[in-house]
Design a protein around this motif. Structure first.
Motif, PDB file in Angstrom:
ATOM      1  N   THR A   1      42.033   9.374 -15.722  1.00 60.89           N
ATOM      2  CA  THR A   1      41.918   7.914 -15.800  1.00 60.89           C
ATOM      3  C   THR A   1      42.488   7.246 -14.558  1.00 60.89           C
ATOM      4  OG1 THR A   1      42.012   7.949 -18.218  1.00 60.89           O
ATOM      5  CG2 THR A   1      42.579   5.882 -17.113  1.00 60.89           C
ATOM      6  N   LEU A   2      43.637   7.716 -14.083  1.00 55.63           N
ATOM      7  CA  LEU A   2      44.214   7.136 -12.875  1.00 55.63           C
ATOM      8  C   LEU A   2      43.314   7.347 -11.663  1.00 55.63           C
ATOM      9  CD1 LEU A   2      48.000   8.046 -13.306  1.00 55.63           C
ATOM     10  CD2 LEU A   2      46.872   5.851 -13.739  1.00 55.63           C
ATOM     11  N   SER A   3      42.629   8.508 -11.622  1.00 57.54           N
ATOM     12  CA  SER A   3      41.692   8.758 -10.521  1.00 57.54           C
ATOM     13  C   SER A   3      40.517   7.790 -10.584  1.00 57.54           C
ATOM     14  CB  SER A   3      41.185  10.203 -10.572  1.00 57.54           C
ATOM     15  OG  SER A   3      42.239  11.108 -10.367  1.00 57.54           O
ATOM     16  N   LYS A   4      40.051   7.498 -11.782  1.00 53.99           N
ATOM     17  CA  LYS A   4      38.958   6.540 -11.935  1.00 53.99           C
ATOM     18  C   LYS A   4      39.400   5.158 -11.455  1.00 53.99           C
ATOM     19  CE  LYS A   4      35.082   4.700 -13.309  1.00 53.99           C
ATOM     20  NZ  LYS A   4      33.812   4.967 -12.579  1.00 53.99           N
ATOM     21  N   LEU A   5      40.589   4.738 -11.870  1.00 56.60           N
ATOM     22  CA  LEU A   5      41.104   3.440 -11.430  1.00 56.60           C
ATOM     23  C   LEU A   5      41.290   3.411  -9.912  1.00 56.60           C
ATOM     24  CD1 LEU A   5      43.760   2.694 -14.205  1.00 56.60           C
ATOM     25  CD2 LEU A   5      41.472   1.728 -13.991  1.00 56.60           C
ATOM     26  N   GLY A   6      41.811   4.512  -9.369  1.00 56.37           N
ATOM     27  CA  GLY A   6      42.026   4.572  -7.928  1.00 56.37           C
ATOM     28  C   GLY A   6      40.738   4.460  -7.142  1.00 56.37           C
ATOM     29  N   SER A   7      39.673   5.063  -7.651  1.00 55.94           N
ATOM     30  CA  SER A   7      38.377   4.978  -6.965  1.00 55.94           C
ATOM     31  C   SER A   7      37.851   3.545  -6.954  1.00 55.94           C
ATOM     32  CB  SER A   7      37.367   5.907  -7.637  1.00 55.94           C
ATOM     33  OG  SER A   7      37.093   5.479  -8.972  1.00 55.94           O
ATOM     34  N   LEU A   8      38.159   2.797  -8.009  1.00 53.61           N
ATOM     35  CA  LEU A   8      37.748   1.392  -8.044  1.00 53.61           C
ATOM     36  C   LEU A   8      38.627   0.537  -7.132  1.00 53.61           C
ATOM     37  CD1 LEU A   8      37.152   0.972 -11.897  1.00 53.61           C
ATOM     38  CD2 LEU A   8      35.436   1.373 -10.117  1.00 53.61           C
ATOM     39  N   PHE A   9      39.911   0.865  -7.057  1.00 52.97           N
ATOM     40  CA  PHE A   9      40.827   0.100  -6.212  1.00 52.97           C
ATOM     41  C   PHE A   9      40.528   0.292  -4.725  1.00 52.97           C
ATOM     42  CE2 PHE A   9      44.253   0.595  -9.724  1.00 52.97           C
ATOM     43  CZ  PHE A   9      43.591  -0.350 -10.487  1.00 52.97           C
ATOM     44  N   SER A  10      39.979   1.435  -4.367  1.00 51.74           N
ATOM     45  CA  SER A  10      39.746   1.719  -2.950  1.00 51.74           C
ATOM     46  C   SER A  10      38.737   0.760  -2.328  1.00 51.74           C
ATOM     47  CB  SER A  10      39.258   3.163  -2.788  1.00 51.74           C
ATOM     48  OG  SER A  10      38.022   3.355  -3.466  1.00 51.74           O
ATOM     49  N   ASN A  11      37.909   0.129  -3.147  1.00 50.11           N
ATOM     50  CA  ASN A  11      36.895  -0.799  -2.624  1.00 50.11           C
ATOM     51  C   ASN A  11      37.376  -2.240  -2.596  1.00 50.11           C
ATOM     52  OD1 ASN A  11      35.032   1.358  -2.459  1.00 50.11           O
ATOM     53  ND2 ASN A  11      34.489   1.103  -4.620  1.00 50.11           N
ATOM     54  N   LEU A  12      38.622  -2.466  -2.982  1.00 52.13           N
ATOM     55  CA  LEU A  12      39.138  -3.828  -3.046  1.00 52.13           C
ATOM     56  C   LEU A  12      40.057  -4.112  -1.878  1.00 52.13           C
ATOM     57  CD1 LEU A  12      40.057  -3.968  -6.852  1.00 52.13           C
ATOM     58  CD2 LEU A  12      37.966  -4.802  -5.764  1.00 52.13           C
ATOM     59  N   ASP A  13      40.003  -5.344  -1.402  1.00 50.00           N
ATOM     60  CA  ASP A  13      40.888  -5.788  -0.339  1.00 50.00           C
ATOM     61  C   ASP A  13      41.859  -6.808  -0.927  1.00 50.00           C
ATOM     62  OD1 ASP A  13      42.098  -6.274   2.051  1.00 50.00           O
ATOM     63  OD2 ASP A  13      40.539  -7.611   2.819  1.00 50.00           O
ATOM     64  N   THR A  14      42.792  -6.308  -1.734  1.00 45.84           N
ATOM     65  CA  THR A  14      43.726  -7.196  -2.414  1.00 45.84           C
ATOM     66  C   THR A  14      44.986  -6.421  -2.782  1.00 45.84           C
ATOM     67  OG1 THR A  14      43.976  -8.717  -4.277  1.00 45.84           O
ATOM     68  CG2 THR A  14      42.768  -6.690  -4.696  1.00 45.84           C
ATOM     69  N   LYS A  15      46.007  -7.138  -3.219  1.00 46.47           N
ATOM     70  CA  LYS A  15      47.251  -6.508  -3.639  1.00 46.47           C
ATOM     71  C   LYS A  15      47.156  -6.038  -5.079  1.00 46.47           C
ATOM     72  CE  LYS A  15      50.100  -6.973  -0.069  1.00 46.47           C
ATOM     73  NZ  LYS A  15      50.817  -5.832   0.557  1.00 46.47           N
ATOM     74  N   ILE A  16      47.814  -4.903  -5.351  1.00 43.96           N
ATOM     75  CA  ILE A  16      47.835  -4.342  -6.702  1.00 43.96           C
ATOM     76  C   ILE A  16      49.295  -4.156  -7.103  1.00 43.96           C
ATOM     77  CG2 ILE A  16      47.186  -2.389  -8.149  1.00 43.96           C
ATOM     78  CD1 ILE A  16      44.833  -1.942  -6.235  1.00 43.96           C
ATOM     79  N   SER A  17      49.674  -4.797  -8.205  1.00 45.60           N
ATOM     80  CA  SER A  17      51.052  -4.746  -8.683  1.00 45.60           C
ATOM     81  C   SER A  17      51.147  -3.768  -9.856  1.00 45.60           C
ATOM     82  CB  SER A  17      51.511  -6.138  -9.118  1.00 45.60           C
ATOM     83  OG  SER A  17      52.810  -6.089  -9.673  1.00 45.60           O
ATOM     84  N   ILE A  18      52.135  -2.876  -9.794  1.00 46.91           N
ATOM     85  CA  ILE A  18      52.372  -1.898 -10.859  1.00 46.91           C
ATOM     86  C   ILE A  18      53.743  -2.193 -11.461  1.00 46.91           C
ATOM     87  CG2 ILE A  18      52.553   0.548 -11.435  1.00 46.91           C
ATOM     88  CD1 ILE A  18      50.884   1.137  -8.942  1.00 46.91           C
ATOM     89  N   GLU A  19      53.777  -2.481 -12.761  1.00 45.95           N
ATOM     90  CA  GLU A  19      55.009  -2.879 -13.422  1.00 45.95           C
ATOM     91  C   GLU A  19      55.294  -1.962 -14.612  1.00 45.95           C
ATOM     92  OE1 GLU A  19      54.362  -6.887 -14.570  1.00 45.95           O
ATOM     93  OE2 GLU A  19      54.253  -7.653 -12.512  1.00 45.95           O
ATOM     94  N   GLY A  20      56.525  -1.472 -14.679  1.00 44.56           N
ATOM     95  CA  GLY A  20      56.952  -0.649 -15.800  1.00 44.56           C
ATOM     96  C   GLY A  20      57.732  -1.472 -16.814  1.00 44.56           C
ATOM     97  N   HIS A  21      57.496  -1.215 -18.113  1.00 46.77           N
ATOM     98  CA  HIS A  21      58.166  -1.945 -19.197  1.00 46.77           C
ATOM     99  C   HIS A  21      58.599  -0.962 -20.272  1.00 46.77           C
ATOM    100  CE1 HIS A  21      56.684  -5.864 -17.667  1.00 46.77           C
ATOM    101  NE2 HIS A  21      55.607  -5.156 -17.343  1.00 46.77           N
ATOM    102  N   THR A  22      59.714  -1.280 -20.950  1.00 49.60           N
ATOM    103  CA  THR A  22      60.216  -0.460 -22.054  1.00 49.60           C
ATOM    104  C   THR A  22      60.515  -1.362 -23.245  1.00 49.60           C
ATOM    105  OG1 THR A  22      62.547  -0.689 -21.418  1.00 49.60           O
ATOM    106  CG2 THR A  22      61.293   1.092 -20.372  1.00 49.60           C
ATOM    107  N   ASP A  23      60.892  -0.727 -24.353  1.00 50.51           N
ATOM    108  CA  ASP A  23      61.382  -1.503 -25.495  1.00 50.51           C
ATOM    109  C   ASP A  23      62.875  -1.748 -25.307  1.00 50.51           C
ATOM    110  OD1 ASP A  23      62.641   0.874 -26.088  1.00 50.51           O
ATOM    111  OD2 ASP A  23      61.164   1.475 -27.584  1.00 50.51           O
ATOM    112  N   ASN A  24      63.521  -2.261 -26.352  1.00 46.60           N
ATOM    113  CA  ASN A  24      64.950  -2.584 -26.233  1.00 46.60           C
ATOM    114  C   ASN A  24      65.866  -1.493 -26.769  1.00 46.60           C
ATOM    115  OD1 ASN A  24      64.371  -2.860 -28.940  1.00 46.60           O
ATOM    116  ND2 ASN A  24      65.433  -4.819 -29.192  1.00 46.60           N
ATOM    117  N   GLN A  25      65.309  -0.332 -27.081  1.00 44.32           N
ATOM    118  CA  GLN A  25      66.139   0.767 -27.577  1.00 44.32           C
ATOM    119  C   GLN A  25      66.900   1.414 -26.417  1.00 44.32           C
ATOM    120  OE1 GLN A  25      66.315   1.437 -31.022  1.00 44.32           O
ATOM    121  NE2 GLN A  25      65.248  -0.540 -30.905  1.00 44.32           N
TER     122      GLN A  25
END
Length: 280
Positions: free
Chosen positions: A183-207
């Protein structure tokens, strides 16, 4: 002596009687100026008036698809107004060829509106790219039955792709599962054709983090998970690192209620947002 005083009194009273003529002359002058101004303001530019009325007549004629609602009606323009069908503007205008910027530019040129600016053209191109990206990701999710693991939404900041932590990581870990690479490879192939910023954010619960984990707290875990996804795009897919940014937010940006197990599951996620560079 008495006769001289009487004579002077008579001459003074005569001058006082004539003073009203000065005021009267001023009043007449002001009235004359006033009426001249009113007359000048009441005059119409007949050429402009004729142009406006003929334009209105032509517009009504075209919109009704038949006889003009102004034809033969002396109430607005008089009986001497020519029929819309006799006016040269009534003949259909030749279709304008599409402008290099696309159909919108051609439509604006044909309608007489100013052509699109470079920023407007860039904005429309950006929106078209984002719409196509969202469409392709949704199609991939449906075809691979990932509806419960990947969610796509069009947000003001851009196209947000939310991946569940169950799809990417084991509990309390930041190393990517082997099955997530496709899935990440599929997303990466789509991102390679874009000329824009891509933000990656990690989130957790409160445990809180268990003692056996290598991470001190949820801040470290969320940041490490976002970094793992970033590393896949840069190290494995060899995408341009200048187009990416990442951050870890721990439990400070919950997507659901942390008081329930289902809510905590939604909060444990990685969000990949293809950012809008231009705003309308």
């Amino acid at each position: 002596m008495r006769q001289r005083q009487r004579g002077s009194r008579k001459s003074g009273s005569g001058e006082g009687k004539d003073r009203w003529m000065i005021t009267y002359a001023d009043l007449i002058t002001l009235l004359l100026i006033f009426f001249v101004i009113m007359y000048a303001m009441s005059r119409l530019d007949t050429e402009k008036y004729k142009s406006v009325t003929e334009s209105l007549q032509f517009s009504f004629h075209n919109s009704s698809g038949g006889k003009s609602v102004l034809e033969g009606n002396p109430g607005l323009t008089g009986s001497d107004i020519p029929n819309a069908t006799d006016h040269p503007a009534a003949s259909p205008a030749p279709s304008a060829s599409p402008a290099p910027g696309g159909a919108d530019s051609g439509d604006k040129a044909a309608s007489g509106d100013p052509p699109l600016t470079e920023r407007e053209l860039a904005f429309r191109q950006q929106e078209e790219q984002l719409a196509n990206l969202m469409k392709m990701i949704k199609q991939y999710v449906q075809e691979n039955h990932l509806d419960n693991q990947i969610f796509v939404a069009d947000k003001p900041q851009g196209i947000a792709i939310t991946l569940s932590d169950q799809f990417l990581f084991d509990t309390g870990k930041a190393a990517l599962k082997p099955g997530s690479g496709k899935t990440l490879s599929k997303l990466g192939s789509l991102f390679s054709n874009l000329d824009t910023k891509i933000s990656i954010e990690g989130h957790t619960d409160n445990q809180p983090i268990v003692h056996s984990s290598q991470y001190k707290d949820n801040w470290e875990l969320s940041g490490a998970r976002a970094l793992s996804v970033l590393r896949y795009f840069i190290d494995t897919m060899h995408l341009d690192a200048n187009n990416f940014q990442y951050a870890g937010y721990a439990d400070t940006h919950p997507a659901a209620d942390n008081s329930t197990a289902a809510g905590r599951q939604k909060n444990r996620r990685v969000e990949i947002t293809v950012l809008r560079q231009l705003q309308q």
